[in-house]
Design a protein around this motif. Structure first.
Motif, mmCIF file in Angstrom:
data_model
loop_
_atom_site.group_PDB
_atom_site.id
_atom_site.type_symbol
_atom_site.label_atom_id
_atom_site.label_comp_id
_atom_site.label_asym_id
_atom_site.label_seq_id
_atom_site.Cartn_x
_atom_site.Cartn_y
_atom_site.Cartn_z
ATOM 1 N N ASP A 125 14.327 14.280 5.812
ATOM 2 C CA ASP A 125 14.663 14.158 4.399
ATOM 3 C C ASP A 125 13.682 14.926 3.522
ATOM 4 O OD1 ASP A 125 16.840 12.634 4.967
ATOM 5 O OD2 ASP A 125 16.198 10.851 3.870
ATOM 6 N N HIS A 126 12.417 14.988 3.956
ATOM 7 C CA HIS A 126 11.423 15.748 3.202
ATOM 8 C C HIS A 126 11.656 17.257 3.342
ATOM 9 C CE1 HIS A 126 7.556 16.760 1.395
ATOM 10 N NE2 HIS A 126 7.325 17.561 2.429
ATOM 11 N N ALA A 127 11.993 17.693 4.550
ATOM 12 C CA ALA A 127 12.195 19.124 4.793
ATOM 13 C C ALA A 127 13.532 19.614 4.255
ATOM 14 C CB ALA A 127 12.092 19.411 6.291
ATOM 15 N N LEU A 128 14.543 18.753 4.281
ATOM 16 C CA LEU A 128 15.890 19.122 3.830
ATOM 17 C C LEU A 128 16.376 18.080 2.823
ATOM 18 C CD1 LEU A 128 17.249 19.890 7.411
ATOM 19 C CD2 LEU A 128 16.595 21.609 5.699
ATOM 20 N N PRO A 129 15.840 18.094 1.613
ATOM 21 C CA PRO A 129 16.121 17.009 0.664
ATOM 22 C C PRO A 129 17.519 17.043 0.035
ATOM 23 C CG PRO A 129 14.721 18.658 -0.358
ATOM 24 C CD PRO A 129 14.879 19.062 1.082
ATOM 25 N N LYS A 130 18.112 18.220 -0.088
ATOM 26 C CA LYS A 130 19.403 18.324 -0.769
ATOM 27 C C LYS A 130 20.533 17.857 0.139
ATOM 28 C CE LYS A 130 18.088 22.121 -3.822
ATOM 29 N NZ LYS A 130 18.423 23.497 -4.292
ATOM 30 N N GLN A 131 21.442 17.075 -0.439
ATOM 31 C CA GLN A 131 22.574 16.527 0.320
ATOM 32 C C GLN A 131 23.722 17.530 0.310
ATOM 33 O OE1 GLN A 131 22.187 14.071 2.119
ATOM 34 N NE2 GLN A 131 23.861 12.606 2.199
ATOM 35 N N THR A 132 23.544 18.591 1.079
ATOM 36 C CA THR A 132 24.577 19.617 1.195
ATOM 37 C C THR A 132 25.144 19.610 2.612
ATOM 38 O OG1 THR A 132 22.982 21.319 1.861
ATOM 39 C CG2 THR A 132 23.374 21.033 -0.505
ATOM 40 N N VAL A 133 26.282 20.265 2.767
ATOM 41 C CA VAL A 133 26.901 20.349 4.088
ATOM 42 C C VAL A 133 25.991 21.111 5.046
ATOM 43 C CG1 VAL A 133 28.882 21.235 5.371
ATOM 44 C CG2 VAL A 133 29.228 20.194 3.120
ATOM 45 N N GLU A 134 25.359 22.175 4.551
ATOM 46 C CA GLU A 134 24.465 22.958 5.408
ATOM 47 C C GLU A 134 23.289 22.112 5.904
ATOM 48 O OE1 GLU A 134 25.542 23.830 2.464
ATOM 49 O OE2 GLU A 134 26.810 25.598 2.835
ATOM 50 N N VAL A 198 25.878 9.113 4.884
ATOM 51 C CA VAL A 198 26.154 7.944 4.037
ATOM 52 C C VAL A 198 25.115 6.828 4.136
ATOM 53 C CG1 VAL A 198 28.637 8.368 4.137
ATOM 54 C CG2 VAL A 198 27.603 6.819 5.787
ATOM 55 N N VAL A 199 24.270 6.834 5.153
ATOM 56 C CA VAL A 199 23.322 5.731 5.344
ATOM 57 C C VAL A 199 21.994 6.074 4.679
ATOM 58 C CG1 VAL A 199 22.097 4.323 7.054
ATOM 59 C CG2 VAL A 199 24.427 5.109 7.516
ATOM 60 N N PRO A 200 21.442 5.186 3.835
ATOM 61 C CA PRO A 200 20.144 5.463 3.214
ATOM 62 C C PRO A 200 19.022 5.441 4.246
ATOM 63 C CG PRO A 200 20.878 3.236 2.690
ATOM 64 C CD PRO A 200 22.029 3.908 3.374
ATOM 65 N N LEU A 201 17.921 6.065 3.899
ATOM 66 C CA LEU A 201 16.799 6.235 4.824
ATOM 67 C C LEU A 201 16.323 4.909 5.413
ATOM 68 C CD1 LEU A 201 14.541 7.922 6.152
ATOM 69 C CD2 LEU A 201 13.234 7.667 4.031
ATOM 70 N N GLN A 202 16.167 3.896 4.576
ATOM 71 C CA GLN A 202 15.617 2.618 5.037
ATOM 72 C C GLN A 202 16.510 1.922 6.052
ATOM 73 O OE1 GLN A 202 12.621 1.423 4.300
ATOM 74 N NE2 GLN A 202 12.130 3.123 2.946
ATOM 75 N N ALA A 203 17.795 2.265 6.083
ATOM 76 C CA ALA A 203 18.732 1.585 6.978
ATOM 77 C C ALA A 203 19.119 2.421 8.189
ATOM 78 C CB ALA A 203 20.003 1.192 6.208
ATOM 79 N N ARG A 204 18.575 3.620 8.323
ATOM 80 C CA ARG A 204 19.020 4.515 9.401
ATOM 81 C C ARG A 204 18.601 4.025 10.784
ATOM 82 N NH1 ARG A 204 17.797 10.265 6.377
ATOM 83 N NH2 ARG A 204 19.547 10.119 4.902
ATOM 84 N N VAL A 205 17.403 3.473 10.906
ATOM 85 C CA VAL A 205 16.971 2.951 12.207
ATOM 86 C C VAL A 205 17.893 1.823 12.647
ATOM 87 C CG1 VAL A 205 15.109 1.770 13.437
ATOM 88 C CG2 VAL A 205 14.576 3.659 11.892
ATOM 89 N N ALA A 206 18.234 0.929 11.718
ATOM 90 C CA ALA A 206 19.133 -0.177 12.044
ATOM 91 C C ALA A 206 20.517 0.334 12.432
ATOM 92 C CB ALA A 206 19.235 -1.140 10.859
ATOM 93 N N PHE A 207 21.025 1.319 11.701
ATOM 94 C CA PHE A 207 22.352 1.859 11.986
ATOM 95 C C PHE A 207 22.403 2.498 13.364
ATOM 96 C CE2 PHE A 207 25.432 5.364 11.849
ATOM 97 C CZ PHE A 207 26.577 4.675 11.492
ATOM 98 N N MET A 208 21.407 3.309 13.684
ATOM 99 C CA MET A 208 21.390 3.971 14.986
ATOM 100 C C MET A 208 21.130 2.977 16.113
ATOM 101 S SD MET A 208 22.159 7.104 14.372
ATOM 102 C CE MET A 208 21.578 8.231 15.656
#
Length: 225
Positions: A125-134, A198-208
């Motif tokens: 998220d720090h290296a690629l902050p923009k929410q683009t398709v690329e 669609v998943v926020p950073l704080q919830a990604r570990v739980a989702f995966m």
């Protein structure tokens, strides 16, 4: 998010009783090193262990391994015989449970997967902050070529070390690593895309980690066939 290391900024709690001159000197010291309190507050001055993510990953790893063990015994018992199955199903499912295996996976989730994957998601998220398709596609690609092989390598090593079979680890990698990765890509690529989109950073570990429960269940079912 919990922190095991670091604490409140020291030496600031007793200023109210100090003489005025002491307060001025203390104020000058604080102004000369403004980063101290900021670093302690924001985690810039030390490592902040992601306790919430570690507990989540550990708990779900324990639950996932328990479900996998129960499903394996259910299929085996159902394949052997149907007679008297309804009477002793609960005993059959709960007996001979490998608690050490479940705890081993829980320790992996708590100590390794939770903190490690959370740090990885923070970096992306720090290296690629923009929410683009690329950026989304690049995150998914990096996740599969960096995190995926790392998880497989660490899980194999973690289990073999705990089982006292470290000498067999190279053969394990040679035999199972590539097939595990290739099979996993079919499931984890779309799951990772959903995770980053669609998943926020704080919830990604739980989702995966929830995805791992489903993946392990499907994998055990496929192997039983």
């Amino acid at each position: 998010m919990g922190s095991l290391f670091g604490g409140a900024g020291g030496g600031h709690g007793g200023l109210w009783w100090r003489p005025f001159e002491s307060q001025k000197r203390q104020g000058r010291r604080r102004s000369s090193k403004p980063s101290d309190s900021v670093d302690r507050t924001n985690g810039g001055g030390g490592y902040r262990f992601p306790l919430k993510q570690a507990l989540t990953a550990g708990s779900l790893a324990f639950a996932g391994d328990t479900i996998a063990q129960l499903s394996e015994r259910y299929r085996k018992r159902n394949a052997l015989s149907d007679s008297g199955f309804s009477k002793d199903i609960m005993w059959m499912l709960c007996s001979n449970h490998d608690w050490l295996r479940a705890l081993r996976m829980a320790s992996y989730g708590f100590l390794l997967y939770g903190p490690g994957s959370y740090a990885w998601y923070q970096y992306l998220d720090h290296a690629l902050p923009k929410q683009t398709v690329e950026n989304l596609l690049l995150k998914v690609l990096l996740n599969q070529i960096v995190l995926g092989p790392s998880v497989v390598a660490i899980v194999f090593a973690w289990n073999n070390i705990w089982l006292g079979k470290f000498s067999e680890l190279p053969n394990k990698y040679q035999k199972d690593a590539i097939p595990t990765l290739i099979t996993g890509y079919k499931f984890w690529i779309p799951v990772s895309a959903l995770n980053f989109w669609v998943v926020p950073l704080q919830a990604r570990v739980a989702f995966m980690s929830m995805g791992s429960i489903f993946w392990n269940f499907c994998l055990s079912a496929t192997m039983s066939k």
